[in-house]
Motif scaffolding. Structure first.
Motif, PDB file in Angstrom:
ATOM      1  N   GLN A 187       0.574  17.204 -12.928  1.00  0.00           N
ATOM      2  CA  GLN A 187      -0.132  18.007 -11.929  1.00  0.00           C
ATOM      3  C   GLN A 187       0.849  18.957 -11.283  1.00  0.00           C
ATOM      4  N   ARG A 188       0.391  20.133 -10.894  1.00  0.00           N
ATOM      5  CA  ARG A 188       1.305  21.030 -10.176  1.00  0.00           C
ATOM      6  C   ARG A 188       1.585  20.478  -8.793  1.00  0.00           C
ATOM      7  N   PRO A 189       2.864  20.326  -8.449  1.00  0.00           N
ATOM      8  CA  PRO A 189       3.209  19.783  -7.125  1.00  0.00           C
ATOM      9  C   PRO A 189       2.601  20.612  -5.988  1.00  0.00           C
ATOM     10  N   ASP A 190       2.542  21.940  -6.167  1.00  0.00           N
ATOM     11  CA  ASP A 190       1.974  22.755  -5.080  1.00  0.00           C
ATOM     12  C   ASP A 190       0.470  22.505  -4.945  1.00  0.00           C
ATOM     13  N   ALA A 191      -0.175  22.079  -6.035  1.00  0.00           N
ATOM     14  CA  ALA A 191      -1.599  21.748  -5.941  1.00  0.00           C
ATOM     15  C   ALA A 191      -1.774  20.451  -5.148  1.00  0.00           C
ATOM     16  N   ILE A 192      -0.912  19.462  -5.417  1.00  0.00           N
ATOM     17  CA  ILE A 192      -0.977  18.209  -4.643  1.00  0.00           C
ATOM     18  C   ILE A 192      -0.758  18.526  -3.159  1.00  0.00           C
ATOM     19  N   ASP A 193       0.202  19.394  -2.900  1.00  0.00           N
ATOM     20  CA  ASP A 193       0.476  19.756  -1.507  1.00  0.00           C
ATOM     21  C   ASP A 193      -0.653  20.577  -0.886  1.00  0.00           C
ATOM     22  N   ALA A 194      -1.555  21.088  -1.718  1.00  0.00           N
ATOM     23  CA  ALA A 194      -2.721  21.819  -1.203  1.00  0.00           C
ATOM     24  C   ALA A 194      -3.960  20.925  -1.157  1.00  0.00           C
ATOM     25  N   GLY A 195      -3.781  19.618  -1.385  1.00  0.00           N
ATOM     26  CA  GLY A 195      -4.907  18.690  -1.229  1.00  0.00           C
ATOM     27  C   GLY A 195      -5.481  18.135  -2.515  1.00  0.00           C
ATOM     28  N   VAL A 196      -4.813  18.410  -3.651  1.00  0.00           N
ATOM     29  CA  VAL A 196      -5.314  17.877  -4.926  1.00  0.00           C
ATOM     30  C   VAL A 196      -4.679  16.497  -5.172  1.00  0.00           C
ATOM     31  N   PHE A 197      -5.205  15.492  -4.478  1.00  0.00           N
ATOM     32  CA  PHE A 197      -4.558  14.170  -4.524  1.00  0.00           C
ATOM     33  C   PHE A 197      -4.831  13.416  -5.819  1.00  0.00           C
ATOM     34  N   HIS A 198      -5.883  13.804  -6.546  1.00  0.00           N
ATOM     35  CA  HIS A 198      -6.137  13.275  -7.900  1.00  0.00           C
ATOM     36  C   HIS A 198      -6.432  14.475  -8.800  1.00  0.00           C
ATOM     37  N   ASN A 199      -6.185  14.317 -10.096  1.00  0.00           N
ATOM     38  CA  ASN A 199      -6.490  15.423 -11.001  1.00  0.00           C
ATOM     39  C   ASN A 199      -7.978  15.750 -11.014  1.00  0.00           C
ATOM     40  N   ASP A 200      -8.837  14.753 -10.754  1.00  0.00           N
ATOM     41  CA  ASP A 200     -10.281  15.043 -10.815  1.00  0.00           C
ATOM     42  C   ASP A 200     -10.774  15.870  -9.632  1.00  0.00           C
ATOM     43  N   VAL A 201      -9.856  16.258  -8.749  1.00  0.00           N
ATOM     44  CA  VAL A 201     -10.221  17.192  -7.683  1.00  0.00           C
ATOM     45  C   VAL A 201     -10.147  18.634  -8.221  1.00  0.00           C
ATOM     46  N   ILE A 202      -9.491  18.805  -9.372  1.00  0.00           N
ATOM     47  CA  ILE A 202      -9.235  20.164  -9.856  1.00  0.00           C
ATOM     48  C   ILE A 202      -9.576  20.367 -11.346  1.00  0.00           C
ATOM     49  N   ALA A 203     -10.039  19.317 -12.003  1.00  0.00           N
ATOM     50  CA  ALA A 203     -10.364  19.420 -13.428  1.00  0.00           C
ATOM     51  C   ALA A 203     -11.369  18.346 -13.813  1.00  0.00           C
ATOM     52  N   VAL A 204     -12.247  18.699 -14.750  1.00  0.00           N
ATOM     53  CA  VAL A 204     -13.145  17.688 -15.320  1.00  0.00           C
ATOM     54  C   VAL A 204     -13.314  17.974 -16.806  1.00  0.00           C
ATOM     55  N   GLY A 205     -13.209  16.926 -17.601  1.00  0.00           N
ATOM     56  CA  GLY A 205     -13.385  17.091 -19.045  1.00  0.00           C
ATOM     57  C   GLY A 205     -14.377  16.082 -19.558  1.00  0.00           C
ATOM     58  N   GLU A 206     -15.072  16.456 -20.608  1.00  0.00           N
ATOM     59  CA  GLU A 206     -16.049  15.548 -21.223  1.00  0.00           C
ATOM     60  C   GLU A 206     -16.293  16.036 -22.644  1.00  0.00           C
ATOM     61  N   GLY A 207     -16.397  15.119 -23.578  1.00  0.00           N
ATOM     62  CA  GLY A 207     -16.681  15.525 -24.959  1.00  0.00           C
ATOM     63  C   GLY A 207     -15.597  16.452 -25.474  1.00  0.00           C
ATOM     64  N   THR A 208     -15.943  17.696 -25.707  1.00  0.00           N
ATOM     65  CA  THR A 208     -14.946  18.642 -26.210  1.00  0.00           C
ATOM     66  C   THR A 208     -14.716  19.798 -25.235  1.00  0.00           C
ATOM     67  N   LEU A 209     -15.084  19.581 -23.968  1.00  0.00           N
ATOM     68  CA  LEU A 209     -14.960  20.648 -22.959  1.00  0.00           C
ATOM     69  C   LEU A 209     -14.040  20.245 -21.809  1.00  0.00           C
ATOM     70  N   LEU A 210     -13.172  21.177 -21.426  1.00  0.00           N
ATOM     71  CA  LEU A 210     -12.369  20.996 -20.205  1.00  0.00           C
ATOM     72  C   LEU A 210     -12.688  22.138 -19.249  1.00  0.00           C
ATOM     73  N   PHE A 211     -13.042  21.782 -18.029  1.00  0.00           N
ATOM     74  CA  PHE A 211     -13.357  22.759 -16.978  1.00  0.00           C
ATOM     75  C   PHE A 211     -12.329  22.539 -15.875  1.00  0.00           C
ATOM     76  N   CYS A 212     -11.477  23.542 -15.626  1.00  0.00           N
ATOM     77  CA  CYS A 212     -10.412  23.323 -14.646  1.00  0.00           C
ATOM     78  C   CYS A 212      -9.981  24.616 -13.968  1.00  0.00           C
ATOM     79  N   HIS A 213      -9.187  24.448 -12.939  1.00  0.00           N
ATOM     80  CA  HIS A 213      -8.618  25.583 -12.223  1.00  0.00           C
ATOM     81  C   HIS A 213      -7.280  25.923 -12.870  1.00  0.00           C
TER      82      HIS A 213
END
Ligand code: SUG
Length: 443
Positions: free
Chosen positions: A233-259
């Motif tokens: 995870q990008r450290p600056d993202a954690i410092d901006a409140g992204v305490f888990h990866n699922d706050v900024i990305a979701v994947g399922e099947g063959t798709l990834l949707f993220c920032h």
């Protein structure tokens, strides 16, 4: 199958999670546990009606009197609670948290097709970063072992050693890509820091997942190293409140949707995923210019669920906050209007959970199962019309509609909560899983 956590009778806002901006902001607000549980139930009902296999994970016993005893409070259970409330209110708040509702933090799950021994593997998360979450691991392990009891098909491991070097927050930092459960997939593990050796790390907020924890899970599940990816995870993202990866990305099947600010070397990780998942892999990367990270964190857009439709496109199950924010709502309209992989968006009011930083994706644990595994699990937790009606009645009978800090000291809350959980265990056909039940049965 999606296992949703049911928010428990002590759902409250205690500002316990450092780096979780919503939880910090809403500390000491008045909570409504009944509404929290009913909002969760409404989401399950809607997903089940879309044809998604759905099940429940029960809330945990709270307040955790055994933890208060472990730190020196003595006497009858109600004295323990009353004294902790007077002498250490922050400890009582932590021991009263209903945080087990966020089932995405219950465990990391690897489908049998990915595991060397052909069994479905679970590692319950140790959640060591915060006291109020670390106390979940024991009950979660017991509950998972009760549901997935058939040892020939399931392996529910012990949580990793509960030390900072093995900080593990479960499926919130793990995504399994692949078309189904009959062929091996690709498992993406996202970590916040390395426990050993140098490397970037956040400065303001804790990185809850270590690379070493993710590697240990891949090893014990018997995954093929060539089919695993470890991304930071990008450290600056954690410092901006992204305490888990699922706050900024979701994947399922063959798709990834993220920032675009989710991962260190994100283009490299996307390339690797494309190579490993194969030509069906698609990604939707939202740029900072389209939606700043701060807005993604406040609307929780990426804490959505992706549901694969029969036609190969996806439904995005998003929090209602996304429609209340103009730029996010417009982004959703563009996504569904461009003929891309996301065909439809459905929003849910999950405000009670959202105020503690828990969106639709936090509330569920995905367990990819073959039909035979499905038949071998404990059927009592599977969500159907009967369970829906029973849970609705159960919530209305046992839950308060108002809870704030001073209420946590009320000894009646402990009794209410235990009575409710005892009835729920019977409703779900589970064995004794809670400390108060195990004591009574001498276990
Ligand atoms: O660990 N909030 C939880 C929210 C977890 C969300 N889960 C996922 N992203 N998968 C946490 O930060 C707040 C509790 C309080 O402050 O009362 C809390 O624990």
């Amino acid at each position: 199958m999606n296992f949703d956590g049911i928010p428990g009778p002590t759902h409250s806002y205690s500002g316990l999670a450092q780096g979780n901006l919503a939880a910090e902001r809403n500390a000491r607000q008045v909570a409504n546990p009944r509404e929290a549980a009913l909002q969760g139930l409404a989401k399950m009902r809607a997903l089940a009606s879309l044809g998604i296999a759905q099940a429940v994970l029960p809330p945990h016993e709270r307040p955790a009197v055994w933890v208060l005893r472990a730190v020196g409070f003595r006497g009858r259970d109600d004295d323990v609670v009353a004294r902790a409330g007077r002498e250490a209110p922050e400890l009582l708040a932590a021991c009263s948290s209903a945080a087990a509702m966020w089932a995405a933090n219950a465990a990391t799950v690897s489908p049998s097709a990915d595991c060397a021994d052909g069994r479905l593997h679970f590692t319950p998360a140790n959640l060591v970063t915060h006291l109020h979450r670390a106390i979940e691991a024991e009950t979660t392990t017991r509950v998972l072992r009760a549901i997935f009891a058939a040892r020939t098909r399931f392996d529910v491991h012990d949580p990793l050693p509960a030390v900072p070097q093995f900080g593990d927050e479960g499926a919130a930092n793990h995504t399994r890509f692949g078309a189904g459960t009959d062929r091996p997939g690709i498992e993406l593990f996202v970590f916040g820091r390395r426990a050993f050796g140098p490397g970037p790390a956040p400065v303001r907020y804790p990185a809850r997942q270590t690379r070493e924890a993710s590697e240990a899970i891949a090893r014990r599940h018997g995954l093929d190293p060539g089919r695993c990816l470890f991304a930071q995870q990008r450290p600056d993202a954690i410092d901006a409140g992204v305490f888990h990866n699922d706050v900024i990305a979701v994947g399922e099947g063959t798709l990834l949707f993220c920032h675009e600010r989710a991962l260190v070397d994100e283009p490299g990780i996307l390339q690797a995923l494309a190579r490993l998942v194969g030509p069906a892999f698609q990604s939707i990367v939202v740029r900072e210019a389209e939606l700043p990270l701060a807005d993604a964190v406040s609307t929780y857009l990426f804490n959505s669920q992706l549901i694969a439709r029969r036609d190969g496109r996806y439904v995005l199950i998003a929090p209602a906050e996304c429609r209340a924010h103009r730029a996010t709502s417009e982004l959703l309209d563009r996504l569904t209007g461009d003929g891309g992989p996301i065909a439809e968006v459905i929003v849910f009011d999950l405000r009670q959970s959202m105020r503690n930083g828990g969106g639709p994706a936090c509330l569920r644990l995905r367990v990819p199962m073959t039909p035979a595994e499905r038949a071998a699990m404990h059927a009592g937790v599977v969500f159907d019309a009967r369970l829906d009606a029973a849970l609705d009645g159960w919530i209305r009978a046992h839950y308060r509609d108002r809870l704030e800090a001073p209420d946590l000291r009320d000894p009646a809350l402990l009794d209410e909560s235990r009575r409710a959980l005892d009835e729920l265990t019977q409703l779900l056909g589970l064995p004794a899983v809670y400390p108060f039940q195990l004591e009574e049965s001498g276990g």
